[in-house]
Every structure is written in C-alpha cells, then in structure tokens.
Design an enzyme around this catalytic site. Sequence first.
Site, short mmCIF file in Angstrom:
data_model
loop_
_atom_site.label_atom_id
_atom_site.label_comp_id
_atom_site.label_asym_id
_atom_site.label_seq_id
_atom_site.Cartn_x
_atom_site.Cartn_y
_atom_site.Cartn_z
N GLU A 298 36.76 61.83 38.07
CA GLU A 298 35.69 62.80 38.24
C GLU A 298 35.60 63.71 37.03
OE1 GLU A 298 36.25 64.83 41.95
OE2 GLU A 298 35.99 63.01 43.14
N HIS B 82 31.28 65.19 44.64
CA HIS B 82 32.39 65.98 45.16
C HIS B 82 31.91 67.36 45.61
CE1 HIS B 82 37.04 66.51 44.94
NE2 HIS B 82 36.53 67.12 46.00
#
Length: 329
Positions: free
Chosen positions: A266, A285
């Site tokens: 990420e 997220h």
Amino acid sequence: MPTVLISPREVAKFADKFRNVLEGAGLNVAVLPPAEVNMPTEDELLVALHGVEAVVAGSEPYSPRVLAANPQLRVIARVGVGYDAVDLPAATAGGVAVTIAPGTNQGSVAEHAFALMLGFTRHVPARHAALASGGWNRLMSTPLRGLTLGLAGLGRIGKAVATRAAAFEMRVIAYDPFPDTAFCIAHGIELVSFDHLLAESDFLSLHLPLTAETRHVINRTTLAQMKPGAVLVNTSRGGLVCETDLVPALRDGHLGGAALDVFEVEPTPADNPLRTLPNVVLTPHAAGVDVRSLEDMARSAAEAIASLRRGEWPTEKVVNPEVRTAFRW
C-alpha cells in the site's frame, strides 16, 4: 518539555480536538509539514522523529532502522487497532510501549464491509460508470438475503459485522480460535472449522489480525477450498491474502469476485492486476476511517500517551506488556 509528534497528516488536521489531552500531561505537540502524501515514508520518519519521545502513529513503518535511529522514543500510539507497521520485537527491545485504540472503529469497518458487499452485488461501480458515460445498463443484482456470510475472526469488528448481517437476513457462520460462545448463541451464529467456513461461505469476510501464522492464510490451497462463485471480502490486512494466488482464482471464475479495502503493498502499485479485473470492488484502505472513528481513535491514542506519561499503565491498549517492568519515561 517532551515532544509528541502527530504523524498522520489527516489526524493533524483536527489535532485541536485532542491537543488538550497531551498538553494536560505536560507534553509539547508537533505535527508534520503538509505534503501530498498523508503517510510519511521511512526516510521522512527517520528525520521527523528526532527529539520526539512519543508519536501518535498511523500506518507508516516503524522499522528497526527507524527505531534504532531514535532511541529516545518511548511510546508509539497507533491510531487504529492493527500494529503490523510496527516492528514489535525491535520496539520491545528498545523499551518502547506500543499501544492501539481498541473499541473505536469497529462500526466504521463493519459499515464499509457491507458497502463493499452491496457495491459488488448491486454492481454500483459498473452502473455508475455506465450512467456517467451516457448509458443505461441496469444489470441484474444478487440479493444478500438468504446467503451465507462467513466470518474469519469474531473479535470486535467481526461481531459488528455479524450483528449488521441480521438486518440483511443473512445466515452467519464464523471461525475464531478463541470464540465468544455466548455471543454466538445470542445472535444465532454457527461456529465452524476454518475448512468448513471456506466451503460454505457465499461471502467470506476476513477479520483476523496479521501475524506470522495468518500471513497468506488465503492462498492457492485455501482459495481452492472456497465455494465456487464465492466472494472474498477483506477489510482487515492485505497480508492475509496472497494476491499472486488470488488473481488467477478471479480470472478463471472459481471465485465470483473480491471486495478489497486492503492490499499486500500500500498504496497498491498502478500495475497491480487487481485494479483492472471486472469482478472486483476496491477501496484504498478506508474501512476503519470515517469522521467519527478517526477522531475517536486519535483521542484514544492521545489518552494512552498521556496515561503513560503520568506513570499509569493502559493495560487494555498496550500490545507489548513485557516492556512494563523496564519502562521509564
């Protein structure tokens, strides 16, 4: 006066709402300068932590390198309930207390899990794209009612998802290594083995912590055990899923789809094939963060730091209690 750094830039935007908690404990509050990227890199963190004794932390990497360069650091207080971005053995070895914010974001994650499931079954992204481009493709929806929702993990978040599933008339089954049987009885949840969970779930929603044991718990073998046409939902941690194995399972149709909020890397790279598959719904997220939960998590982190500064020990928040005997601040 010891300094506390508020590392997540999105949290710093409303620091005045909990600044009094830190200043009331005799602490100076610092924030990172504005930048396009909310999460600081490891190199940025190395510099930002100089002279800092406690940090209100996001998902930035508290690696052995970062910790070794900042031996004055006493507390890492996570704005959230996961702490896999912190090298816990290194923190513990350095006498750094690591805390989380339990009981603050389970409602947000549970709502997001259902947003992902409904987005998938109701074709929300595709319908929006069709309308936005001038089309009118109604597509056919799949109902949630009557389907089996399998929960891998029945902690605070898993329970919050389970109670909301009742409103959608879903059958709920769950696997948890240390289940709350009273909760399951009260809510009509059937406890099953992990293998049974894989085989029976129409939607498999992951709510396990990321540990050495759970990393890649969803892999080629477990994906093959899943019910044909099932949908994988992950609002927990990206490392629970081996994406290299997930992509072919989505492409060959064994899985009906995936609804993912978290990824192995990420921000997920632009060339990640998950970005272009037609049977996925993706979000960046964001499940645990809404305007209410983010403020609650930040205040909880600040309160943990203030407690430790006052010589108190917030037992329910500290994830490495073995530092207590040697902890000094």
